[in-house]
Design a protein around this motif. Structure first.
Motif, PDB file in Angstrom:
ATOM      1  N   ASP A  41       0.673  -1.056  -0.364  1.00 21.35           N
ATOM      2  CA  ASP A  41      -0.065  -0.030   0.163  1.00 21.35           C
ATOM      3  C   ASP A  41       0.620   1.275  -0.245  1.00 21.35           C
ATOM      4  OD1 ASP A  41       0.844   0.680   2.526  1.00 21.35           O
ATOM      5  OD2 ASP A  41      -0.530  -1.521   2.885  1.00 21.35           O
ATOM      6  N   LEU A  42       0.266   2.158   0.418  1.00 24.57           N
ATOM      7  CA  LEU A  42       0.761   3.783  -0.172  1.00 24.57           C
ATOM      8  C   LEU A  42       1.817   4.267   1.389  1.00 24.57           C
ATOM      9  CD1 LEU A  42      -1.607   5.618  -2.113  1.00 24.57           C
ATOM     10  CD2 LEU A  42      -0.189   4.636  -3.254  1.00 24.57           C
ATOM     11  N   GLU A  43       1.476   3.862   2.244  1.00 27.09           N
ATOM     12  CA  GLU A  43       2.143   3.801   3.657  1.00 27.09           C
ATOM     13  C   GLU A  43       3.815   2.772   3.804  1.00 27.09           C
ATOM     14  OE1 GLU A  43       2.132   5.650   5.846  1.00 27.09           O
ATOM     15  OE2 GLU A  43       0.111   6.896   5.226  1.00 27.09           O
ATOM     16  N   GLY A  44       2.845   1.862   3.278  1.00 24.13           N
ATOM     17  CA  GLY A  44       4.460   0.437   2.900  1.00 24.13           C
ATOM     18  C   GLY A  44       5.498   1.439   1.970  1.00 24.13           C
ATOM     19  N   LEU A  49      11.013   4.946   1.870  1.00 17.18           N
ATOM     20  CA  LEU A  49      11.756   5.775   0.583  1.00 17.18           C
ATOM     21  C   LEU A  49      12.895   5.823   1.619  1.00 17.18           C
ATOM     22  CD1 LEU A  49       9.188   8.758   0.802  1.00 17.18           C
ATOM     23  CD2 LEU A  49       9.919   7.544  -1.221  1.00 17.18           C
ATOM     24  N   GLY A  50      13.908   5.754   2.303  1.00 15.16           N
ATOM     25  CA  GLY A  50      14.648   5.757   2.928  1.00 15.16           C
ATOM     26  C   GLY A  50      15.952   4.531   2.516  1.00 15.16           C
ATOM     27  N   TYR A  51      15.064   3.881   1.945  1.00 16.70           N
ATOM     28  CA  TYR A  51      15.768   2.403   0.927  1.00 16.70           C
ATOM     29  C   TYR A  51      15.921   3.076   0.016  1.00 16.70           C
ATOM     30  CZ  TYR A  51      16.614  -1.475  -1.530  1.00 16.70           C
ATOM     31  OH  TYR A  51      16.635  -2.568  -2.374  1.00 16.70           O
ATOM     32  N   GLU A  53      16.031   6.506  -1.329  1.00 12.78           N
ATOM     33  CA  GLU A  53      16.918   7.388  -1.749  1.00 12.78           C
ATOM     34  C   GLU A  53      18.465   6.505  -1.243  1.00 12.78           C
ATOM     35  OE1 GLU A  53      17.899  11.492   0.697  1.00 12.78           O
ATOM     36  OE2 GLU A  53      16.864  10.139   1.907  1.00 12.78           O
ATOM     37  N   LEU A  54      18.788   5.756  -0.210  1.00 19.99           N
ATOM     38  CA  LEU A  54      19.382   4.929  -0.469  1.00 19.99           C
ATOM     39  C   LEU A  54      20.301   4.516  -1.487  1.00 19.99           C
ATOM     40  CD1 LEU A  54      21.807   4.579   1.632  1.00 19.99           C
ATOM     41  CD2 LEU A  54      21.130   1.960   2.425  1.00 19.99           C
ATOM     42  N   LEU A  55      19.612   3.879  -2.031  1.00 27.50           N
ATOM     43  CA  LEU A  55      19.927   2.662  -3.364  1.00 27.50           C
ATOM     44  C   LEU A  55      20.210   4.099  -4.457  1.00 27.50           C
ATOM     45  CD1 LEU A  55      19.690   0.553  -5.298  1.00 27.50           C
ATOM     46  CD2 LEU A  55      17.489   0.904  -5.479  1.00 27.50           C
ATOM     47  N   GLY A  56      19.351   4.852  -4.415  1.00 27.22           N
ATOM     48  CA  GLY A  56      20.306   6.553  -5.440  1.00 27.22           C
ATOM     49  C   GLY A  56      19.130   7.085  -6.696  1.00 27.22           C
ATOM     50  N   VAL A  57      18.167   6.234  -6.339  1.00 30.13           N
ATOM     51  CA  VAL A  57      17.286   6.696  -7.206  1.00 30.13           C
ATOM     52  C   VAL A  57      16.500   8.078  -7.676  1.00 30.13           C
ATOM     53  CG1 VAL A  57      16.260   3.973  -7.638  1.00 30.13           C
ATOM     54  CG2 VAL A  57      15.284   5.853  -6.670  1.00 30.13           C
ATOM     55  N   GLY A 104      13.728  14.115  -2.135  1.00 32.91           N
ATOM     56  CA  GLY A 104      14.564  14.192  -3.477  1.00 32.91           C
ATOM     57  C   GLY A 104      14.255  13.457  -4.414  1.00 32.91           C
ATOM     58  N   ILE A 105      12.811  12.792  -4.321  1.00 34.49           N
ATOM     59  CA  ILE A 105      12.851  11.830  -5.178  1.00 34.49           C
ATOM     60  C   ILE A 105      11.422  12.254  -6.064  1.00 34.49           C
ATOM     61  CG2 ILE A 105      11.638   9.106  -5.318  1.00 34.49           C
ATOM     62  CD1 ILE A 105      13.593   8.521  -3.568  1.00 34.49           C
ATOM     63  N   LYS A 106      10.994  12.296  -6.868  1.00 36.74           N
ATOM     64  CA  LYS A 106      10.038  12.483  -8.248  1.00 36.74           C
ATOM     65  C   LYS A 106       8.994  11.490  -8.120  1.00 36.74           C
ATOM     66  CE  LYS A 106      11.936  16.440  -9.817  1.00 36.74           C
ATOM     67  NZ  LYS A 106      12.166  17.693  -9.281  1.00 36.74           N
ATOM     68  N   VAL A 107       8.226  11.296  -8.087  1.00 35.96           N
ATOM     69  CA  VAL A 107       6.747  10.598  -8.234  1.00 35.96           C
ATOM     70  C   VAL A 107       6.130  10.485  -9.423  1.00 35.96           C
ATOM     71  CG1 VAL A 107       4.233  10.131  -7.406  1.00 35.96           C
ATOM     72  CG2 VAL A 107       6.691  10.842  -5.886  1.00 35.96           C
TER      73      VAL A 107
END
Length: 531
Positions: A41-44, A49-51, A53-57, A104-107
């Motif tokens: 789900d969306l909350e999941g 999101l931290g992961y 960001e760490l991945l770098g996408v 810093g991630i677009k959606v």
């Protein structure tokens, strides 16, 4: 040397954020479950999101989370401007967008304009209104063939198998290029176009950065709905459609894309990306003209076997398809509609080695890369038991097509037993195999030899090293079964060996390799970056 935000020195404006972005496809049902019902789900998504960001996408593509009976797991949309309770609500979506932007991630979100759910209020109204009504003009209702109208109006088949027509009680038939629960919309109808514009504005006003347009080649039908060539009847699933297939790639589709582009251009720095299954570079190029899509999914690498000549041809064709357009090329190896590339490349250790090699090829190419959730973990397809399969393709084909469920199994995050942190419930919507214990994020995160570490390292280098600058490739001579190219303008060299023997490396210092190296030789099933 680090890349700058705009490496050019001629004073020209910086390229848009998407020109070399890495998108990460989140199959929402299978990414992370926050409420223990076994479905993501969306909350999941927000919790991970931290992961990401760490991945770098750089950006997310979210598969449909709209109100739906889930006959095709959300691609049968009953209300395109409402969140299905299975995935959360609009407040949860707003939190996800805000938090993603803070990371810093677009959606970007899926847009499904080709069809609706049969439970959509319009379709239910059309059933009540009867033949010849304005309500039925929003879809493709036709009288049947034969003296009693008992045969479908033409011989079109569904992508999911079986006829593309279903009869209703008053005797007419309606068109569905996919499941019967997904009646095709008539995009020439003014109501349908106005509703599409309303949907675009609704999500853009909520802060999305763009759309992935589902079935972007299918939103117009050949005038008169002529019969298909009988030789095309056996086409199945997500594959390129020939130019003479009257179901897809008809001229009217380009006017729909101009409608979409006009709206999106009113919102600065937003984009439209199209799912385009066509079989020629020339036909593809028409979708990325300046007044149509910003980006088009090019599936040449998906269709390519692990063979240097085949992969090189796919790269050349992908570059040629956008050479005369403002759109950069796009690259992807997997998505929710095709078998995962670890499996396509042979499975097991062989498939993993080849997938690692192709990951570096993918991320070395100029333009935009799309990753599918779990590929950074090296996930294979799962051979699910028959009782677990839910894809409508499985049922529509009479259990002859195994469908796409094997590529949609929930992502494993942590722990030693299924569902590996995906959900607090063991009863996940698709079962997670026990053998994935070694493939969890937790198991791979600190292992420098893991697939996840390879992706993280590659994405960091791609973002920070000037060798990745430039939009053109220069090919080197290479032994049979191999290739090497250099990024013009940056200087990165990428070499791939699909032969059965080690080959000499091109000159340069090794930046990153997909597997263990052999002195000055590139081993089989391996790729390398050099500068």
């Amino acid at each position: 040397m680090r890349r700058t935000a705009d490496p050019r020195q001629d004073g020209a404006p910086a390229p848009p954020w998407w020109h070399d972005a890495v998108f990460y496809q989140v199959y929402v049902r299978s990414f992370a479950d926050s409420d223990g019902d076994g479905v993501g789900d969306l909350e999941g998504v927000r919790s991970r999101l931290g992961y990401l960001e760490l991945l770098g996408v750089d950006a997310l593509w979210l598969t449909p989370f709209y109100r739906s009976p889930m006959a095709d797991h959300g691609y049968d949309v009953a209300d395109p401007r409402e969140v299905d309770p299975l995935f959360g609500d609009l407040a949860a979506f707003d939190r996800l967008v805000a938090d993603a932007h803070a990371h810093g991630i677009k959606v970007t979100v899926d847009l499904v304009p080709n069809h609706s759910s049969d439970q959509h209020e319009w379709f239910q109204a059309a059933l009540r209104a009867g033949p010849g009504s304005l309500e039925r003009d929003r879809y493709f209702f036709r009288d049947g063939a034969g003296p009693d109208g008992a045969s479908p109006p033409n011989n079109w088949t569904s992508v999911f198998g079986g006829p593309a027509w279903t009869r209703v009680p008053d005797g007419q038939w309606y068109l569905h290029l996919f499941a019967p629960e997904q009646p095709d919309l008539n995009l020439e109808n003014a109501d349908v176009r106005a509703d599409l514009v309303a949907t675009l504005r609704f999500w853009l006003d909520r802060g999305v950065d763009g759309f992935r347009v589902d079935v972007a080649h299918g939103m117009a039908k050949a005038p008169g709905l002529p019969d298909m060539d009988p030789r095309l009847i056996e086409i199945r699933g997500a594959q390129s459609h020939p130019a003479d297939d009257p179901r897809f790639d008809n001229e009217g589709v380009h006017e729909v894309h101009r409608v979409i582009r006009k709206v999106v251009d009113e919102y600065p720095c937003t984009i439209a990306v199209g799912e385009i299954w066509v079989d020629s570079d020339e036909r593809f190029a028409r979708y990325v003209r300046p007044d149509e899509l910003h980006l088009g999914f090019n599936f040449k690498l998906v269709d390519a076997d692990f063979d240097a000549d085949t992969v090189r041809s796919a790269i050349d064709h992908s570059l040629a398809a956008v050479a005369d357009s403002p759109a950069p090329p796009t690259w992807t190896l997997s998505n929710h509609d095709v078998p995962r590339h670890v499996t396509r490349y042979g499975g097991g250790d062989l498939g993993v080695r080849r997938a690692r090699a192709m990951a570096l090829v993918l991320l070395a190419l100029p333009g935009v890369s799309f990753l599918y959730n779990g590929e950074e973990l090296g996930l294979p397809d799962v051979d699910l038991p028959e009782w677990a399969r839910q894809d409508p393709m499985w049922e529509r084909s009479g259990h002859t097509e195994r469908g796409r469920d094997g590529a949609r199994v929930p992502v494993p995050w942590e722990g030693e037993t299924p569902p590996f942190g995906f959900s607090s419930s063991a009863g996940t919507w698709l079962p997670v195999p026990h053998e994935w214990a070694s493939l969890t994020v937790e198991a791979q995160l600190e292992d420098p030899a893991s697939m996840l570490s390879l992706y993280r390292h590659a994405l960091e280098l791609r973002k920070t090293i000037e060798a990745f600058d430039g939009t053109e490739l220069e090919w080197y001579g290479a032994p049979p079964g191999c290739f090497a190219f250099r990024r013009k303008g940056g200087g990165l060299i990428c070499a791939l060996n699909t032969s059965g023997a080690p080959v000499p490396l091109p000159p340069g210092d090794i930046l990153l390799a997909s597997g263990p190296m052999d002195s000055d030789y590139l081993p089989p099933e391996t790729s390398v970056w050099l500068v």
